[in-house]
Design a protein around this motif. Structure first.
Motif, PDB file in Angstrom:
ATOM      1  N   LYS A   1      -4.303   2.252  21.085  1.00 53.07           N
ATOM      2  CA  LYS A   1      -3.148   1.705  20.376  1.00 53.07           C
ATOM      3  C   LYS A   1      -2.792   2.574  19.172  1.00 53.07           C
ATOM      4  CE  LYS A   1      -0.043  -1.420  19.319  1.00 53.07           C
ATOM      5  NZ  LYS A   1       1.186  -1.576  20.130  1.00 53.07           N
ATOM      6  N   ALA A   2      -3.813   3.027  18.443  1.00 53.31           N
ATOM      7  CA  ALA A   2      -3.574   3.872  17.267  1.00 53.31           C
ATOM      8  C   ALA A   2      -2.858   5.156  17.664  1.00 53.31           C
ATOM      9  CB  ALA A   2      -4.889   4.186  16.574  1.00 53.31           C
ATOM     10  N   LEU A   3      -3.280   5.748  18.771  1.00 51.99           N
ATOM     11  CA  LEU A   3      -2.653   6.996  19.205  1.00 51.99           C
ATOM     12  C   LEU A   3      -1.219   6.772  19.691  1.00 51.99           C
ATOM     13  CD1 LEU A   3      -5.655   8.698  21.040  1.00 51.99           C
ATOM     14  CD2 LEU A   3      -4.733   9.216  18.789  1.00 51.99           C
ATOM     15  N   LYS A   4      -0.946   5.600  20.246  1.00 51.88           N
ATOM     16  CA  LYS A   4       0.431   5.279  20.634  1.00 51.88           C
ATOM     17  C   LYS A   4       1.324   5.150  19.398  1.00 51.88           C
ATOM     18  CE  LYS A   4      -0.532   3.025  25.068  1.00 51.88           C
ATOM     19  NZ  LYS A   4      -0.527   1.747  25.821  1.00 51.88           N
ATOM     20  N   ILE A   5       0.768   4.558  18.341  1.00 51.11           N
ATOM     21  CA  ILE A   5       1.525   4.443  17.080  1.00 51.11           C
ATOM     22  C   ILE A   5       1.801   5.825  16.508  1.00 51.11           C
ATOM     23  CG2 ILE A   5       1.391   3.629  14.683  1.00 51.11           C
ATOM     24  CD1 ILE A   5      -0.262   1.236  15.797  1.00 51.11           C
ATOM     25  N   TYR A   6       0.784   6.698  16.579  1.00 43.08           N
ATOM     26  CA  TYR A   6       0.958   8.066  16.077  1.00 43.08           C
ATOM     27  C   TYR A   6       2.039   8.802  16.887  1.00 43.08           C
ATOM     28  CZ  TYR A   6      -0.142  12.985  15.186  1.00 43.08           C
ATOM     29  OH  TYR A   6      -0.060  14.324  14.878  1.00 43.08           O
ATOM     30  N   ASP A   7       2.017   8.599  18.198  1.00 42.21           N
ATOM     31  CA  ASP A   7       3.031   9.223  19.052  1.00 42.21           C
ATOM     32  C   ASP A   7       4.430   8.703  18.702  1.00 42.21           C
ATOM     33  OD1 ASP A   7       3.756  10.847  21.438  1.00 42.21           O
ATOM     34  OD2 ASP A   7       4.328   8.898  22.257  1.00 42.21           O
ATOM     35  N   LYS A   8       4.519   7.415  18.408  1.00 42.88           N
ATOM     36  CA  LYS A   8       5.805   6.830  18.009  1.00 42.88           C
ATOM     37  C   LYS A   8       6.295   7.445  16.704  1.00 42.88           C
ATOM     38  CE  LYS A   8       7.967   2.334  17.111  1.00 42.88           C
ATOM     39  NZ  LYS A   8       7.757   0.859  17.034  1.00 42.88           N
ATOM     40  N   MET A   9       5.365   7.659  15.779  1.00 42.92           N
ATOM     41  CA  MET A   9       5.696   8.320  14.510  1.00 42.92           C
ATOM     42  C   MET A   9       6.360   9.661  14.748  1.00 42.92           C
ATOM     43  SD  MET A   9       2.461   7.970  11.917  1.00 42.92           S
ATOM     44  CE  MET A   9       3.042   9.350  10.969  1.00 42.92           C
ATOM     45  N   ARG A  10       5.715  10.452  15.592  1.00 43.08           N
ATOM     46  CA  ARG A  10       6.216  11.802  15.843  1.00 43.08           C
ATOM     47  C   ARG A  10       7.593  11.771  16.522  1.00 43.08           C
ATOM     48  NH1 ARG A  10       3.132  16.140  15.474  1.00 43.08           N
ATOM     49  NH2 ARG A  10       4.060  17.139  17.309  1.00 43.08           N
ATOM     50  N   ARG A  11       7.780  10.819  17.443  1.00 41.83           N
ATOM     51  CA  ARG A  11       9.078  10.718  18.120  1.00 41.83           C
ATOM     52  C   ARG A  11      10.188  10.291  17.162  1.00 41.83           C
ATOM     53  NH1 ARG A  11       8.998   6.791  21.221  1.00 41.83           N
ATOM     54  NH2 ARG A  11       6.823   6.163  21.457  1.00 41.83           N
ATOM     55  N   LEU A  12       9.832   9.522  16.144  1.00 32.99           N
ATOM     56  CA  LEU A  12      10.812   9.088  15.136  1.00 32.99           C
ATOM     57  C   LEU A  12      11.022  10.134  14.040  1.00 32.99           C
ATOM     58  CD1 LEU A  12       9.752   5.330  14.719  1.00 32.99           C
ATOM     59  CD2 LEU A  12      11.858   6.194  15.774  1.00 32.99           C
ATOM     60  N   GLY A  13      10.245  11.225  14.126  1.00 34.73           N
ATOM     61  CA  GLY A  13      10.398  12.283  13.137  1.00 34.73           C
ATOM     62  C   GLY A  13       9.669  12.021  11.839  1.00 34.73           C
ATOM     63  N   VAL A  14       8.720  11.087  11.859  1.00 38.86           N
ATOM     64  CA  VAL A  14       7.926  10.790  10.659  1.00 38.86           C
ATOM     65  C   VAL A  14       6.729  11.726  10.640  1.00 38.86           C
ATOM     66  CG1 VAL A  14       6.630   9.027   9.405  1.00 38.86           C
ATOM     67  CG2 VAL A  14       8.652   8.381  10.742  1.00 38.86           C
ATOM     68  N   TRP A  15       6.571  12.485   9.561  1.00 33.18           N
ATOM     69  CA  TRP A  15       5.496  13.467   9.462  1.00 33.18           C
ATOM     70  C   TRP A  15       4.244  12.836   8.866  1.00 33.18           C
ATOM     71  CZ3 TRP A  15       5.441  18.925  10.411  1.00 33.18           C
ATOM     72  CH2 TRP A  15       6.591  19.374  11.084  1.00 33.18           C
ATOM     73  N   ALA A  16       3.130  13.125   9.510  1.00 28.60           N
ATOM     74  CA  ALA A  16       1.845  12.597   9.032  1.00 28.60           C
ATOM     75  C   ALA A  16       1.458  13.239   7.712  1.00 28.60           C
ATOM     76  CB  ALA A  16       0.764  12.867  10.081  1.00 28.60           C
ATOM     77  N   ASP A  17       0.594  12.527   6.954  1.00 32.31           N
ATOM     78  CA  ASP A  17       0.090  13.087   5.702  1.00 32.31           C
ATOM     79  C   ASP A  17      -1.430  13.226   5.774  1.00 32.31           C
ATOM     80  OD1 ASP A  17      -0.929  10.546   5.382  1.00 32.31           O
ATOM     81  OD2 ASP A  17       0.435   9.968   3.749  1.00 32.31           O
ATOM     82  N   GLY A  18      -2.036  13.515   4.643  1.00 34.51           N
ATOM     83  CA  GLY A  18      -3.482  13.750   4.598  1.00 34.51           C
ATOM     84  C   GLY A  18      -4.314  12.512   4.828  1.00 34.51           C
ATOM     85  N   PHE A  19      -3.684  11.330   4.828  1.00 38.86           N
ATOM     86  CA  PHE A  19      -4.395  10.094   5.147  1.00 38.86           C
ATOM     87  C   PHE A  19      -4.203   9.718   6.619  1.00 38.86           C
ATOM     88  CE2 PHE A  19      -3.519   9.840   0.600  1.00 38.86           C
ATOM     89  CZ  PHE A  19      -4.785   9.545   0.097  1.00 38.86           C
ATOM     90  N   THR A  20      -3.061  10.088   7.165  1.00 35.27           N
ATOM     91  CA  THR A  20      -2.760   9.775   8.571  1.00 35.27           C
ATOM     92  C   THR A  20      -3.668  10.557   9.518  1.00 35.27           C
ATOM     93  OG1 THR A  20      -0.439   9.628   7.892  1.00 35.27           O
ATOM     94  CG2 THR A  20      -0.898   9.580  10.253  1.00 35.27           C
ATOM     95  N   LEU A  21      -3.740  11.863   9.313  1.00 31.30           N
ATOM     96  CA  LEU A  21      -4.435  12.741  10.260  1.00 31.30           C
ATOM     97  C   LEU A  21      -5.924  12.419  10.419  1.00 31.30           C
ATOM     98  CD1 LEU A  21      -2.586  16.079   9.500  1.00 31.30           C
ATOM     99  CD2 LEU A  21      -2.545  14.789  11.646  1.00 31.30           C
ATOM    100  N   PRO A  22      -6.663  12.127   9.339  1.00 32.67           N
ATOM    101  CA  PRO A  22      -8.071  11.749   9.559  1.00 32.67           C
ATOM    102  C   PRO A  22      -8.228  10.525  10.448  1.00 32.67           C
ATOM    103  CG  PRO A  22      -7.735  12.333   7.261  1.00 32.67           C
ATOM    104  CD  PRO A  22      -6.377  12.303   7.900  1.00 32.67           C
ATOM    105  N   LEU A  23      -7.311   9.559  10.317  1.00 32.67           N
ATOM    106  CA  LEU A  23      -7.374   8.365  11.172  1.00 32.67           C
ATOM    107  C   LEU A  23      -7.111   8.722  12.634  1.00 32.67           C
ATOM    108  CD1 LEU A  23      -5.402   5.918   8.852  1.00 32.67           C
ATOM    109  CD2 LEU A  23      -7.833   5.742   9.426  1.00 32.67           C
ATOM    110  N   VAL A  24      -6.110   9.558  12.856  1.00 34.88           N
ATOM    111  CA  VAL A  24      -5.758   9.972  14.225  1.00 34.88           C
ATOM    112  C   VAL A  24      -6.889  10.800  14.833  1.00 34.88           C
ATOM    113  CG1 VAL A  24      -4.124  11.309  15.609  1.00 34.88           C
ATOM    114  CG2 VAL A  24      -3.291   9.887  13.724  1.00 34.88           C
ATOM    115  N   ILE A  25      -7.454  11.695  14.040  1.00 37.65           N
ATOM    116  CA  ILE A  25      -8.560  12.535  14.525  1.00 37.65           C
ATOM    117  C   ILE A  25      -9.760  11.666  14.896  1.00 37.65           C
ATOM    118  CG2 ILE A  25     -10.233  14.293  13.825  1.00 37.65           C
ATOM    119  CD1 ILE A  25      -7.949  15.440  12.014  1.00 37.65           C
TER     120      ILE A  25
END
Length: 694
Positions: free
Chosen positions: A107-131
């Motif tokens: 589910k977390a990775l689907k949310i991250y994918d949705k972020m990218r499709r909406l053009g929302v750029w991850a930050d230094g707090f987002t990427l550790p969670l996704v990783i």
């Protein structure tokens, strides 16, 4: 929640700075929520006062719901906000953290994918969670893609992101990538060092963990308690118990603060090597250090006492625990099961099954199934396995392995094939534990074609795979097949061990391959570097004895570098019975009887040898001697499986149903054998009489 009772939003609605005050007010309330109903009450007030228009409050709601375990409610808050298309990272990170912290990685990775499709750029707090989500998913290609995103967005020098990347590659087992990232870091924190040490520990590489630990000290950094715990864990996972205890002592001498995690690791070592004295000493550290309230430490103590066979202390600890989780119950069940106290283990299991909140999981079921299996109660083990299936609990590799072992012992090949089908459907056929269990089951049931097919389909065979195949051929007298597998194993690069030589020498014995057996025994030390043990000498005596070379077998026993035990002498005695050699038999029996052996079979063998040579008085004396010592020969058993039910036949036991029909068939077989010129074997008849009398 007292603040909530005395201050109402209506009292601050007219204020000029209404938005800020409402946000601060509800933020204050949400921080105090400790129960789900409190959070939902505050959530309702936020909606009715228009506070839901605040991205900050929405993020706070998500965090509180997640903290209380209500991930579904947290997700609903996120889905209902109007900020999803914006770059408000507070909200995106909150919902990502809620899913990752509760194991909803997909589910977390689907949310991250949705972020990218909406053009929302991850930050230094987002990427550790996704990783972290990628690491737990264990998909290498996915992990590499996210690593590419890190580079594309310029976070390759971000400390927290790189630390998480190292941990990700460590979980994937790719330590080369993890080390490359570490070496390229311009700035490292304690987390960086500890992540690398723990990654080596996770991958069972205590030498690599030690190297990084030493390098850390050389760089002028004093390893902290987390570093020490990871180092201890690495050695414990590699089976280096003594070194783990030595490091723990060094840690205490240096004055490093002992952690609950470190104590749990050391307790696991005490459990693995079954040293209850050291375990009790660590228990003292637990009490003096105030670590008794840590649930995982209490669970580790129960495991330690249980594996050391001290189930009484394990049970006492369990009883005084104020809060127990499923691990606590499973630890106690396993303690009784591994000590052979299967009925007690099942009683605890039944209590768990009747628990109002918790229910037995696959570990609970596996513990009792394996317990009954290891104590020779295969029927009960299979019955529990059926109950587990009816309860809808899917078996894991350990359960499957235990049940396959029972199928092998009971020759229940139909059930074994049924389990094999489940293994294939559940994609467990690549598991080496399951593969070896299938080989053992098929070969012991005499189905060599199926066993060999499973053996050939195992891509990464281990030594157990080869040993099991050799032993399977050997027990059925197919010595030449066993030798072919042995030589192929050696050519493949595997080094034979003690078990290998027991299997192959036994195969030579049952196959009458005296020359080959002698050669292998001679090569054990010189070629393979394996020192012969008692079991290997017993195999050689059996090999020579079966071939009628009794004097040579007797000489081997007399010239052994260690004192022969009753098993070695019994192997020679059995050969004497086969070849009716009373002289060597008497000498051999004298050694066995002088050892005060409790092997009733040796007395019966000697009695039968005397009876075969007409020395009835001596035969009777041996039997009287055995009875005076209270020795009873274990009755032989045979069994058949009909409609998934196992029927056991034992000498002297009356069967309840169908006994007349069986006796009729046996009588008919006797008449047919006599008509074809069969001459009864009096020794076999005598042995059957013995079983009936015993």
């Amino acid at each position: 929640m007292n603040t909530y009772r005395h201050i109402y939003p209506s009292q601050i609605i007219s204020s000029p700075s209404v938005t800020t005050q409402i946000v601060n007010f509800f933020d204050h309330l949400l921080r105090q929520c400790t129960l789900p109903e409190h959070c939902k009450q505050v959530h309702t007030q936020i909606v009715t006062t228009g506070g839901c228009q605040s991205a900050f409050l929405a993020a706070r709601l998500i965090n509180v719901y997640a903290r209380l375990g209500l991930v579904f409610d947290a997700q609903k808050v996120f889905d209902s906000t109007q900020f999803q298309g914006t770059s408000n990272m507070l909200l995106w990170n909150a919902v990502l953290r809620a899913n990752v912290s509760h194991g909803f990685y997909e589910k977390a990775l689907k949310i991250y994918d949705k972020m990218r499709r909406l053009g929302v750029w991850a930050d230094g707090f987002t990427l550790p969670l996704v990783i972290r989500a990628c690491a737990f998913m264990g998909r290498f290609r996915l992990c590499k893609n996210v690593h590419s995103h890190v580079l594309q967005m310029g976070f390759q020098n971000h400390l927290h992101v790189v630390n998480e990347l190292m941990g990700m590659y460590g979980k994937l087992g790719n330590m080369d990538y993890a080390c490359q990232l570490f070496d390229k870091m311009s700035v490292r924190s304690y987390v960086s060092w500890n992540t690398l040490v723990s990654s080596y520990a996770f991958n069972y590489d205590c030498d690599g963990a030690s190297e990084i630990f030493n390098r850390m000290e050389l760089d002028g950094l004093e390893p902290n308690p987390v570093t020490w715990t990871s180092l201890l864990s690495s050695h414990a996972r590699c089976g280096r118990g003594e070194k783990t205890m030595e490091l723990f002592g060094m840690m205490r001498v240096r004055g490093i603060e002992t952690t609950a995690e470190a104590l749990a690791v050391v307790l696991s070592v005490c459990a693995d090597v079954a040293v209850v004295d050291k375990g009790k000493k660590i228990h003292g550290y637990v009490v003096r250090g105030g670590f008794e309230e840590y649930l995982f430490v209490k669970n580790a103590l129960i495991c330690m006492y249980g594996k050391c066979g001290d189930v009484e202390n394990a049970y006492k600890l369990f009883l005084v625990m104020q809060s127990k989780n499923l691990v606590s119950w499973n630890a106690l069940i396993s303690s009784y099961a591994e000590s052979g106290l299967c009925d007690e283990a099942f009683a605890i299991f039944s209590q768990l099954d009747a628990h109002p909140v918790m229910t037995p999981n696959i570990i609970s079921w596996s513990a009792v199934i394996q317990g009954f299996s290891s104590t020779g109660q295969g029927e009960k083990s299979l019955e529990l396995f059926r109950q587990m299936q009816r309860a809808g609990v899917l078996p894991n590799c350990v359960t499957i392995s235990s049940v396959l072992s029972v199928c092998a012992e009971l020759a229940a090949i139909n059930l074994g094939r049924e389990i094999h089908g489940h293994v294939v459907r559940a994609l467990m056929d690549s598991n080496i534990l399951v593969g070896n269990g299938l080989i053992n089951m098929y070969t012991k049931c005499g189905s060599f074609e199926e066993g060999h097919r499973v053996f050939e389909n195992i891509d990464s065979k281990d030594l157990i795979s080869w040993n099991t195949m050799i032993a399977g051929y050997g027990m059925h007298g197919l010595g030449e097949n066993a030798l072919r597998i042995f030589h192929r194993m050696v050519k493949t690069g595997f080094k034979p061990d003690n078990v290998t030589f027991i299997a192959v020498l036994s195969a030579c014995s049952h196959g009458g391959l005296v020359t080959e057996g002698r050669l292998l025994f001679d090569q054990m030390i010189g070629v393979y570097g394996v020192k012969p043990q008692m079991e290997h000498y017993a195999c050689m005596v059996d090999l020579l004895g079966r071939a009628g070379l009794l004097q040579e077998g007797s000489n081997i026993v007399k010239n052994m570098p260690m004192k022969p035990n009753a098993c070695v002498w019994s192997a020679l005695l059995n050969s004497c019975r086969m070849h009716k050699n009373t002289d060597i038999a008497e000498e051999t029996a004298t050694h066995i009887f002088n050892m005060n052996s409790e092997m009733a079979g040796s007395y019966m063998l000697m009695s039968n040898i005397y009876a075969a040579s007409g020395r009835w008085e001596d035969s009777a004396k041996v039997r009287i001697s055995a009875k005076a010592k209270g020795l009873r020969k274990i009755r032989g058993q045979s069994w058949i499986q009909v409609k998934n039910k196992v029927f056991i036949f034992s000498a002297g036991n009356t069967m309840q149903a169908g006994v007349e029909l069986i006796h009729g068939i046996l009588y008919g077989l006797v008449l047919q054998m006599e008509s074809e010129g069969y001459v009864p074997n009096k020794e076999v008849i005598q042995e059957n009489i013995d079983k009936e009398l015993d």
